[in-house]
Write a protein that holds these residues in place. Structure first.
Motif, PDB file in Angstrom:
ATOM      1  N   GLN A 280      48.846  37.672 -10.562  1.00 27.58           N
ATOM      2  CA  GLN A 280      47.839  37.156  -9.853  1.00 27.58           C
ATOM      3  C   GLN A 280      47.443  37.553  -8.487  1.00 27.58           C
ATOM      4  O   GLN A 280      46.345  37.680  -7.851  1.00 27.58           O
ATOM      5  N   ARG A 283      44.969  40.308  -8.831  1.00 32.43           N
ATOM      6  CA  ARG A 283      43.389  39.719  -8.984  1.00 32.43           C
ATOM      7  C   ARG A 283      42.871  39.437  -7.977  1.00 32.43           C
ATOM      8  O   ARG A 283      41.834  39.571  -7.476  1.00 32.43           O
ATOM      9  N   SER A 284      43.779  38.632  -6.835  1.00 30.85           N
ATOM     10  CA  SER A 284      43.418  38.068  -5.757  1.00 30.85           C
ATOM     11  C   SER A 284      42.933  39.045  -4.794  1.00 30.85           C
ATOM     12  O   SER A 284      41.799  39.015  -4.112  1.00 30.85           O
ATOM     13  N   ARG A 285      43.604  40.112  -4.655  1.00 26.58           N
ATOM     14  CA  ARG A 285      43.196  41.329  -3.815  1.00 26.58           C
ATOM     15  C   ARG A 285      42.005  42.020  -4.297  1.00 26.58           C
ATOM     16  O   ARG A 285      41.419  42.501  -3.368  1.00 26.58           O
ATOM     17  N   LEU A 286      41.823  41.905  -5.410  1.00 28.25           N
ATOM     18  CA  LEU A 286      40.494  42.491  -5.962  1.00 28.25           C
ATOM     19  C   LEU A 286      39.531  41.634  -5.668  1.00 28.25           C
ATOM     20  O   LEU A 286      38.135  42.090  -5.696  1.00 28.25           O
ATOM     21  N   GLY A 287      39.419  40.372  -5.476  1.00 30.34           N
ATOM     22  CA  GLY A 287      38.552  39.221  -5.356  1.00 30.34           C
ATOM     23  C   GLY A 287      37.795  39.092  -6.587  1.00 30.34           C
ATOM     24  O   GLY A 287      36.672  38.545  -6.675  1.00 30.34           O
ATOM     25  N   ILE A 288      38.586  38.918  -7.783  1.00 28.49           N
ATOM     26  CA  ILE A 288      38.124  38.425  -8.817  1.00 28.49           C
ATOM     27  C   ILE A 288      37.805  37.180  -9.043  1.00 28.49           C
ATOM     28  O   ILE A 288      39.005  36.445  -9.019  1.00 28.49           O
ATOM     29  N   PRO A 289      36.687  36.530  -9.358  1.00 25.47           N
ATOM     30  CA  PRO A 289      36.603  35.142  -9.116  1.00 25.47           C
ATOM     31  C   PRO A 289      37.174  34.361 -10.190  1.00 25.47           C
ATOM     32  O   PRO A 289      37.559  34.731 -11.624  1.00 25.47           O
ATOM     33  N   LYS A 292      36.207  33.954 -14.283  1.00 27.22           N
ATOM     34  CA  LYS A 292      36.347  35.249 -15.327  1.00 27.22           C
ATOM     35  C   LYS A 292      37.499  34.600 -16.242  1.00 27.22           C
ATOM     36  O   LYS A 292      38.499  34.625 -15.771  1.00 27.22           O
ATOM     37  N   PHE A 351      35.292  46.887 -12.009  1.00 29.44           N
ATOM     38  CA  PHE A 351      36.409  47.177 -10.922  1.00 29.44           C
ATOM     39  C   PHE A 351      36.784  48.575 -11.251  1.00 29.44           C
ATOM     40  O   PHE A 351      37.970  48.561 -11.783  1.00 29.44           O
TER      41      PHE A 351
END
Length: 482
Positions: A280, A283-289, A292, A351
């Motif tokens: 998690q 994902r957060s650091r990559l900015g995945i909405p 998805k 990404f």
């Protein structure tokens, strides 16, 4: 010109038929293997409670299915390893990663390791906390291979001491057959052989664009296979890293059964394991909405023969034809190569992360819902598949014999596709429709089997027992019996 084309077609047909026969025979013979009354299937472990002792040198399936003692043996070995290149951080190939994982595990168990490998000006060798781990470096040849005269001289200097090597291990042809024939206590691990690559060549030819020049690999491959069959006999023992290759070595290459042994690749189970919070956070650091609903992951070299042009085209078409798929899917790509830049052309759904350190790669696997490997190379057993397996992720990969025979052995473990854009798209849509909940269930089944077969501990224990057996020329029956 006409005769050359006819020759090409003849070789293609003959090799295709031979390959098909091999696959049919192998698939039939490995679905159910009966050994001393025990039905050995991939993924089913075998303890020490059998009433019938097993001669390990003739054991017909993967040694990973057996359970060996977790404590180091009373006898510690002096082991020589020949490997073309020692792993360079994030850019290591499968062969180098296998060498690193296996031999560090053996050093940790107390064995004395001497590693004969090439020096490198591009990186400095890491320091390891083992006094029993020794590197013998030599300048590589202009082509990047080990200088056989130099490494042999280094080897003989060590082997002529009061304590000669108990066993010699070469990763593929790092030690050439012209030298290996003088070493009776030697084992070679194969991470790809010419016969396997026929399938890859056929795929590449079928995918060739009309304006591309026809390759000559298929017409040349027959001769290469014949050459391999001849010189493979100069290696005392052969370790196949997949069930399929073990069968080929015995039947096609005609290596005697008691000189062919299947030990599947393994990866570090302390590194690759489920960790929801780490996933998690990644994902957060990559900015995945959060919108998805499916996160697809790919890792490794982003080059043509790893299937990335195929994956690129499939995603491009799917994003264009299905807006819902485009809105709900994210694709994480770890690795380096020319197709990294191409993937960026597909927009914000992709990404592209570049090559990752081991700790980052472990987080990457925990961030995805499914791992996809579109490889066109029918050689070896890809480490990325096994890393995803231990991370508890289901798989989607090309229908290649080693993958189908050793990893994705049924629908409960993942999905397979033919190497065409249409088949790949069909598989991706199936994954998308199955959804995250079903993928999580598959992931649990995948990891349960993976922990029985694909851990570094399992692999190292199998190799250790094998080395103990052949160190005495097979005369120490205690180590050669199970």
């Amino acid at each position: 010109m006409v005769s050359g084309f006819r020759s090409f077609c003849t070789v293609l047909v003959l090799l295709s038929v031979l390959y098909s026969i091999s696959l049919l025979y192998w698939s039939h013979s490995t679905d159910s293997v009966y050994f001393h009354g025990a039905r050995m299937e991939s993924g089913i472990g075998m303890g020490t409670g059998s009433n019938h002792p097993i001669d390990l040198l003739t054991f017909p399936v993967a040694w990973n299915q057996l359970s060996f003692p977790s404590n180091p043996p009373q006898k510690l070995l002096k082991i020589a390893l020949f490997v073309k290149k020692w792993p360079d951080g994030r850019h290591a190939g499968g062969l180098e990663r296998h060498a690193l994982t296996l031999h560090l595990a053996l050093a940790k168990r107390g064995h004395e390791l001497h590693i004969f490998t090439s020096s490198s000006s591009s990186f400095s060798f890491p320091e390891y906390p083992f006094e029993n781990l020794h590197f013998h470096l030599s300048k590589p040849t202009a082509a990047g291979y080990l200088d056989q005269a130099l490494v042999w001289e280094q080897f003989e200097a060590q082997n002529s001491t009061q304590s000669p090597f108990d066993v010699v291990h070469t990763e593929s042809v790092s030690l050439r057959h012209t030298r290996s024939k003088y070493v009776p206590n030697l084992a070679v691990s194969w991470h790809g052989i010419a016969y396997e690559s026929i399938h890859s060549d056929i795929i590449q030819e079928l995918l060739r664009a009309p304006n591309e020049t026809q390759a000559n690999q298929l017409t040349e491959k027959g001769n290469k296979i014949v050459e391999e069959i001849k010189f493979f006999q100069n290696y005392a023992h052969h370790v196949a890293t997949s069930d399929h290759v073990g069968d080929i070595l015995k039947r096609i290459y005609m290596v005697p059964d008691n000189r062919v042994h299947v030990i599947l690749n393994g990866v570090d189970e302390d590194v690759y394991k489920p960790d929801y919070e780490e996933g998690q956070g990644f994902r957060s650091r990559l900015g995945i909405p959060a919108s998805k609903s499916l996160i697809i992951g790919m890792a490794g070299r982003l080059v043509k023969d790893k299937g990335h042009p195929l994956m690129f085209e499939a995603l491009k078409q799917m994003f264009a034809e299905n807006s819902t798929f485009k809105d709900t899917v994210a694709v994480l790509v770890a690795g380096d190569g020319p197709w990294g830049g191409r993937y960026k052309e597909l927009g914000p759904n992709l990404f592209v992360l570049g090559p990752l350190q081991t700790s980052q790669l472990a987080r990457f696997y925990n961030a995805i819902d499914i791992f996809v490997n579109p490889t066109l190379r029918a050689q070896g057993l890809d480490h990325t598949l096994l890393e995803a397996v231990l991370s508890g992720k289901p798989l989607m990969a090309t229908k290649l014999a080693s993958i189908k025979g050793s990893v994705i052995i049924g629908k409960e473990y993942g999905y397979t596709f033919s190497p065409t854009v249409d088949s790949l798209k069909h598989g991706l849509y199936e994954v998308w429709k199955d959804g995250r909940e079903l993928l999580e269930k598959k992931g649990k089944v995948v990891r349960e089997r993976g922990m029985k077969l694909f851990t570094a501990t399992k692999m190292a224990a199998a190799y250790e027992r094998f080395f103990l057996c052949i160190s005495s020329g097979g005369k120490n029956r205690d180590y050669c019996k199970y």
